[in-house]
Design a protein around this motif. Structure first.
Motif, PDB file in Angstrom:
ATOM      1  N   SER A   1       1.339  40.491 -17.428  1.00  0.00           N
ATOM      2  CA  SER A   1      -0.062  40.635 -17.827  1.00  0.00           C
ATOM      3  C   SER A   1      -0.160  41.299 -19.200  1.00  0.00           C
ATOM      4  CB  SER A   1      -0.819  41.458 -16.784  1.00  0.00           C
ATOM      5  OG  SER A   1      -2.146  41.715 -17.195  1.00  0.00           O
ATOM      6  N   GLY A   2       0.706  42.285 -19.438  1.00  0.00           N
ATOM      7  CA  GLY A   2       0.730  42.944 -20.743  1.00  0.00           C
ATOM      8  C   GLY A   2       1.113  41.993 -21.861  1.00  0.00           C
ATOM      9  N   LEU A   3       2.118  41.143 -21.629  1.00  0.00           N
ATOM     10  CA  LEU A   3       2.497  40.161 -22.644  1.00  0.00           C
ATOM     11  C   LEU A   3       1.341  39.213 -22.936  1.00  0.00           C
ATOM     12  CD1 LEU A   3       4.491  38.669 -24.464  1.00  0.00           C
ATOM     13  CD2 LEU A   3       5.292  37.401 -22.445  1.00  0.00           C
ATOM     14  N   SER A   4       0.631  38.811 -21.911  1.00  0.00           N
ATOM     15  CA  SER A   4      -0.498  37.909 -22.098  1.00  0.00           C
ATOM     16  C   SER A   4      -1.564  38.539 -22.989  1.00  0.00           C
ATOM     17  CB  SER A   4      -1.096  37.542 -20.732  1.00  0.00           C
ATOM     18  OG  SER A   4      -2.199  36.700 -20.886  1.00  0.00           O
ATOM     19  N   GLY A   5      -1.794  39.823 -22.829  1.00  0.00           N
ATOM     20  CA  GLY A   5      -2.821  40.491 -23.619  1.00  0.00           C
ATOM     21  C   GLY A   5      -2.476  40.628 -25.086  1.00  0.00           C
ATOM     22  N   PHE A   6      -1.192  40.527 -25.435  1.00  0.00           N
ATOM     23  CA  PHE A   6      -0.780  40.742 -26.818  1.00  0.00           C
ATOM     24  C   PHE A   6      -1.283  39.645 -27.750  1.00  0.00           C
ATOM     25  CE2 PHE A   6       2.273  41.006 -30.359  1.00  0.00           C
ATOM     26  CZ  PHE A   6       2.195  42.360 -30.635  1.00  0.00           C
ATOM     27  N   GLY A   7      -1.518  38.449 -27.221  1.00  0.00           N
ATOM     28  CA  GLY A   7      -1.874  37.339 -28.102  1.00  0.00           C
ATOM     29  C   GLY A   7      -3.321  37.290 -28.525  1.00  0.00           C
ATOM     30  N   GLY A   8      -4.232  37.870 -27.739  1.00  0.00           N
ATOM     31  CA  GLY A   8      -5.658  37.708 -27.981  1.00  0.00           C
ATOM     32  C   GLY A   8      -6.147  38.094 -29.362  1.00  0.00           C
ATOM     33  N   PRO A   9      -5.857  39.309 -29.863  1.00  0.00           N
ATOM     34  CA  PRO A   9      -6.394  39.712 -31.170  1.00  0.00           C
ATOM     35  C   PRO A   9      -5.931  38.831 -32.324  1.00  0.00           C
ATOM     36  CG  PRO A   9      -5.674  41.629 -29.926  1.00  0.00           C
ATOM     37  CD  PRO A   9      -5.206  40.428 -29.166  1.00  0.00           C
ATOM     38  N   PHE A  10      -4.735  38.255 -32.222  1.00  0.00           N
ATOM     39  CA  PHE A  10      -4.245  37.422 -33.316  1.00  0.00           C
ATOM     40  C   PHE A  10      -5.110  36.172 -33.488  1.00  0.00           C
ATOM     41  CE2 PHE A  10      -0.573  40.006 -32.279  1.00  0.00           C
ATOM     42  CZ  PHE A  10      -0.071  40.312 -33.533  1.00  0.00           C
ATOM     43  N   LYS A  11      -5.750  35.741 -32.410  1.00  0.00           N
ATOM     44  CA  LYS A  11      -6.675  34.613 -32.509  1.00  0.00           C
ATOM     45  C   LYS A  11      -8.106  35.094 -32.772  1.00  0.00           C
ATOM     46  CE  LYS A  11      -8.415  32.612 -28.833  1.00  0.00           C
ATOM     47  NZ  LYS A  11      -9.901  32.627 -29.043  1.00  0.00           N
ATOM     48  N   ASP A  12      -8.574  36.038 -31.994  1.00  0.00           N
ATOM     49  CA  ASP A  12      -9.999  36.372 -32.011  1.00  0.00           C
ATOM     50  C   ASP A  12     -10.444  37.024 -33.315  1.00  0.00           C
ATOM     51  OD1 ASP A  12     -10.114  35.366 -29.464  1.00  0.00           O
ATOM     52  OD2 ASP A  12      -9.940  37.314 -28.475  1.00  0.00           O
ATOM     53  N   VAL A  13      -9.650  37.973 -33.831  1.00  0.00           N
ATOM     54  CA  VAL A  13     -10.040  38.661 -35.063  1.00  0.00           C
ATOM     55  C   VAL A  13     -10.035  37.680 -36.235  1.00  0.00           C
ATOM     56  CG1 VAL A  13      -9.414  40.468 -36.705  1.00  0.00           C
ATOM     57  CG2 VAL A  13      -9.256  40.904 -34.247  1.00  0.00           C
ATOM     58  N   ALA A  14      -8.991  36.860 -36.321  1.00  0.00           N
ATOM     59  CA  ALA A  14      -8.922  35.896 -37.418  1.00  0.00           C
ATOM     60  C   ALA A  14     -10.043  34.867 -37.319  1.00  0.00           C
ATOM     61  CB  ALA A  14      -7.563  35.196 -37.394  1.00  0.00           C
ATOM     62  N   PHE A  15     -10.337  34.414 -36.117  1.00  0.00           N
ATOM     63  CA  PHE A  15     -11.392  33.418 -35.923  1.00  0.00           C
ATOM     64  C   PHE A  15     -12.750  33.976 -36.356  1.00  0.00           C
ATOM     65  CE2 PHE A  15     -13.234  30.248 -32.568  1.00  0.00           C
ATOM     66  CZ  PHE A  15     -13.737  29.481 -33.597  1.00  0.00           C
ATOM     67  N   ALA A  16     -13.046  35.211 -35.958  1.00  0.00           N
ATOM     68  CA  ALA A  16     -14.327  35.825 -36.342  1.00  0.00           C
ATOM     69  C   ALA A  16     -14.418  36.015 -37.855  1.00  0.00           C
ATOM     70  CB  ALA A  16     -14.496  37.164 -35.633  1.00  0.00           C
ATOM     71  N   THR A  17     -13.337  36.472 -38.477  1.00  0.00           N
ATOM     72  CA  THR A  17     -13.358  36.693 -39.919  1.00  0.00           C
ATOM     73  C   THR A  17     -13.515  35.388 -40.681  1.00  0.00           C
ATOM     74  OG1 THR A  17     -11.923  38.636 -39.629  1.00  0.00           O
ATOM     75  CG2 THR A  17     -12.093  37.720 -41.851  1.00  0.00           C
ATOM     76  N   LEU A  18     -12.845  34.340 -40.233  1.00  0.00           N
ATOM     77  CA  LEU A  18     -12.976  33.041 -40.892  1.00  0.00           C
ATOM     78  C   LEU A  18     -14.402  32.508 -40.781  1.00  0.00           C
ATOM     79  CD1 LEU A  18      -9.624  31.334 -39.799  1.00  0.00           C
ATOM     80  CD2 LEU A  18     -10.234  32.153 -42.085  1.00  0.00           C
ATOM     81  N   ARG A  19     -15.036  32.704 -39.624  1.00  0.00           N
ATOM     82  CA  ARG A  19     -16.432  32.265 -39.483  1.00  0.00           C
ATOM     83  C   ARG A  19     -17.333  32.985 -40.469  1.00  0.00           C
ATOM     84  NH1 ARG A  19     -15.708  32.988 -33.901  1.00  0.00           N
ATOM     85  NH2 ARG A  19     -17.120  34.760 -33.897  1.00  0.00           N
ATOM     86  N   GLN A  20     -17.100  34.266 -40.646  1.00  0.00           N
ATOM     87  CA  GLN A  20     -17.990  35.079 -41.478  1.00  0.00           C
ATOM     88  C   GLN A  20     -17.724  34.915 -42.965  1.00  0.00           C
ATOM     89  OE1 GLN A  20     -17.013  38.803 -39.751  1.00  0.00           O
ATOM     90  NE2 GLN A  20     -18.398  38.580 -38.013  1.00  0.00           N
ATOM     91  N   THR A  21     -16.553  34.417 -43.339  1.00  0.00           N
ATOM     92  CA  THR A  21     -16.226  34.275 -44.758  1.00  0.00           C
ATOM     93  C   THR A  21     -16.305  32.831 -45.246  1.00  0.00           C
ATOM     94  OG1 THR A  21     -13.869  34.180 -44.147  1.00  0.00           O
ATOM     95  CG2 THR A  21     -14.756  36.315 -44.824  1.00  0.00           C
ATOM     96  N   LEU A  22     -16.060  31.868 -44.387  1.00  0.00           N
ATOM     97  CA  LEU A  22     -16.067  30.469 -44.801  1.00  0.00           C
ATOM     98  C   LEU A  22     -17.434  29.804 -44.651  1.00  0.00           C
ATOM     99  CD1 LEU A  22     -12.670  29.199 -43.317  1.00  0.00           C
ATOM    100  CD2 LEU A  22     -13.138  29.992 -45.630  1.00  0.00           C
ATOM    101  N   LEU A  23     -18.312  30.396 -43.835  1.00  0.00           N
ATOM    102  CA  LEU A  23     -19.610  29.774 -43.580  1.00  0.00           C
ATOM    103  C   LEU A  23     -20.721  30.515 -44.318  1.00  0.00           C
ATOM    104  CD1 LEU A  23     -19.335  29.193 -39.702  1.00  0.00           C
ATOM    105  CD2 LEU A  23     -18.650  27.667 -41.556  1.00  0.00           C
ATOM    106  N   PRO A  24     -21.811  29.830 -44.688  1.00  0.00           N
ATOM    107  CA  PRO A  24     -22.961  30.508 -45.293  1.00  0.00           C
ATOM    108  C   PRO A  24     -23.538  31.555 -44.337  1.00  0.00           C
ATOM    109  CG  PRO A  24     -23.131  28.116 -45.551  1.00  0.00           C
ATOM    110  CD  PRO A  24     -21.992  28.364 -44.605  1.00  0.00           C
ATOM    111  N   ALA A  25     -24.115  32.615 -44.900  1.00  0.00           N
ATOM    112  CA  ALA A  25     -24.632  33.714 -44.074  1.00  0.00           C
ATOM    113  C   ALA A  25     -25.656  33.227 -43.068  1.00  0.00           C
ATOM    114  CB  ALA A  25     -25.243  34.790 -44.977  1.00  0.00           C
ATOM    115  N   ALA A  26     -26.514  32.275 -43.469  1.00  0.00           N
ATOM    116  CA  ALA A  26     -27.560  31.803 -42.572  1.00  0.00           C
ATOM    117  C   ALA A  26     -27.012  31.005 -41.409  1.00  0.00           C
ATOM    118  CB  ALA A  26     -28.559  30.948 -43.347  1.00  0.00           C
ATOM    119  N   ASP A  27     -25.759  30.556 -41.511  1.00  0.00           N
ATOM    120  CA  ASP A  27     -25.180  29.716 -40.459  1.00  0.00           C
ATOM    121  C   ASP A  27     -24.266  30.492 -39.517  1.00  0.00           C
ATOM    122  OD1 ASP A  27     -26.458  27.456 -41.427  1.00  0.00           O
ATOM    123  OD2 ASP A  27     -24.813  26.948 -42.791  1.00  0.00           O
TER     124      ASP A  27
END
Length: 414
Positions: free
Chosen positions: A332-358
């Motif tokens: 279960s601990g190993l499974s938890g290690f992967g989440g931030p590598f996807k979620d943080v990058a995904f959120a940052t890409l949404r906020q930097t690659l897309l217009p603010a209104a979108d």
């Protein structure tokens, strides 16, 4: 560390403290509700989570575009206060009738789901405004606030693991109500938020689904964001089925746990997930976005899937009970290690690659895909449980993660 620098900023510190408190309380509520539902309904407990996803989808479909014109800060405050009020009602009814009535639990699930559907898009829109003069801090801010959920998955279930044998589940609902109240108080201290100007596409008259369609199309202007959005339904549903249906079913049967000790053991498994979640978040949050974020994201997806598969193998491979339990918790601990590598990058890409209104429509579309996957998974998994074991469900969920990682690697690794 960059986290310390960010927390010294009054607005970010206030927001983080409020989110941390509510996230810990929410984990107490989620773990307690999942365990109670499995104990009462068995595999049919998946339908409780399906109700939550259906409510979130309904709110996003019919109320999401309307909320774009609201003040973000006030939206978050009202969402927290409504969730606090319904949990207080649950506790009062539970204390009077000495048991959790089905109708009041269903009401709580519905109100908490609706509050989440309004709260999260508003949060994602507020974040860039907090560091508008220093955009280089946005990734660190995302990681810091993402750490609230990671920290909650450690502290919330950890408290259950330590105190589940002596504290009745009702008091974890009480703690969650208090956490939402404190979160609302912290958000009140933020400066009033500005409502982003609508994009040209959003200025046209829209039916309830058009805003989500606009968010979907906006995400697909970036191939990586489009792939992550589409695959999110599969891995979001797989994760929820694994940890909030298959795992409690395994603990209540495979480890022959009573309601009290099993409740604490379930908290231990989720806390192990939270420990590695938090460690990975600290790693991601204190380094710049890589030149090729797809590789980091897909390796995170692969790590989560591998951990889920190893949890299934820990149950299926014959070994001594204590060794089996230890392997289950470590996986279960190993499974938890992967989440931030996807979620943080995904959120940052949404906020930097897309217009603010979108950003808000795109975030709502992301939440829709997550809960559409959860809804489908939690409707299908109880029916599948008649012919497959809980460990087989874990194998299926882990396989879904690895399939997404392989397909993504073939498309984006270069």
């Amino acid at each position: 560390m960059q986290f310390i620098t960010l927390l010294r900023r009054r607005s970010i510190g206030l927001l983080w403290s409020g989110l941390a408190l509510s996230a810990i309380g929410d984990q107490l509520y989620t773990v307690a509700l999942s365990w109670i539902a499995v104990d009462i309904f068995g595999p049919a407990a998946g339908y409780i989570a399906a109700i939550k996803s259906a409510i979130i989808l309904a709110v996003l479909f019919f109320g999401g575009a309307m909320s774009d014109g609201w003040d973000r800060r006030r939206t978050m405050i009202v969402a927290d206060l409504c969730r606090c009020a319904v949990l207080v009602l649950v506790v009062l009814v539970w204390m009077i009738e000495r048991q959790p009535d089905a109708w009041v639990l269903a009401l709580a699930v519905a109100v908490l789901a609706a509050g989440e559907a309004f709260f999260l898009p508003a949060l994602q829109t507020i974040l860039p405004q907090l560091v508008v003069n220093e955009p280089g801090l946005l990734a660190g801010t995302n990681a810091l606030l993402d750490a609230t959920n990671r920290l909650a998955r450690l502290l919330g279930p950890g408290l259950i693991a330590l105190a589940g044998a002596i504290i009745a589940p009702i008091h974890f609902f009480t703690a969650n109500a208090l956490s939402f109240l404190l979160s609302a108080a912290a958000i009140m201290g933020l400066p009033p938020s500005s409502t982003p100007a609508r994009s040209s596409a959003a200025q046209q008259p829209k039916h309830p689904f058009a805003s989500l369609l606009h968010g979907y199309r906006t995400m697909h202007t970036q191939p990586l964001l489009g792939f992550l959005l589409d695959s999110n339904a599969f891995i979001g549903g797989a994760w929820y089925v694994a940890f909030f249906l298959a795992v409690p079913l395994i603990i209540s049967s495979q480890f022959d746990a009573s309601l009290t000790t099993g409740f604490g053991l379930y908290g231990l498994v989720i806390a192990a997930f939270g420990v590695s979640n938090l460690i990975a978040n600290l790693i991601v949050g204190n380094r710049p976005m890589p030149e090729h974020p797809a590789r980091m994201i897909l390796l995170g997806v692969c790590a989560t899937g591998t951990g889920i598969l190893l949890m299934a193998l820990a149950v299926l491979v014959p070994m001594r009970p204590h060794w089996q339990l230890g392997a289950f918790v470590l996986a279960s601990g190993l499974s938890g290690f992967g989440g931030p590598f996807k979620d943080v990058a995904f959120a940052t890409l949404r906020q930097t690659l897309l217009p603010a209104a979108d950003i808000a429509p795109a975030t709502r579309t992301y939440i829709v895909t997550t809960h559409a996957g959860m809804l489908f998974g939690m409707l299908v998994a109880p029916m599948m449980s008649r012919s497959v074991s809980p460990s087989d469900l874990l194998l299926i969920c882990g396989g879904i993660y690895l399939a997404v990682a392989v397909i993504g690697w073939l498309r984006f690794s270069r």
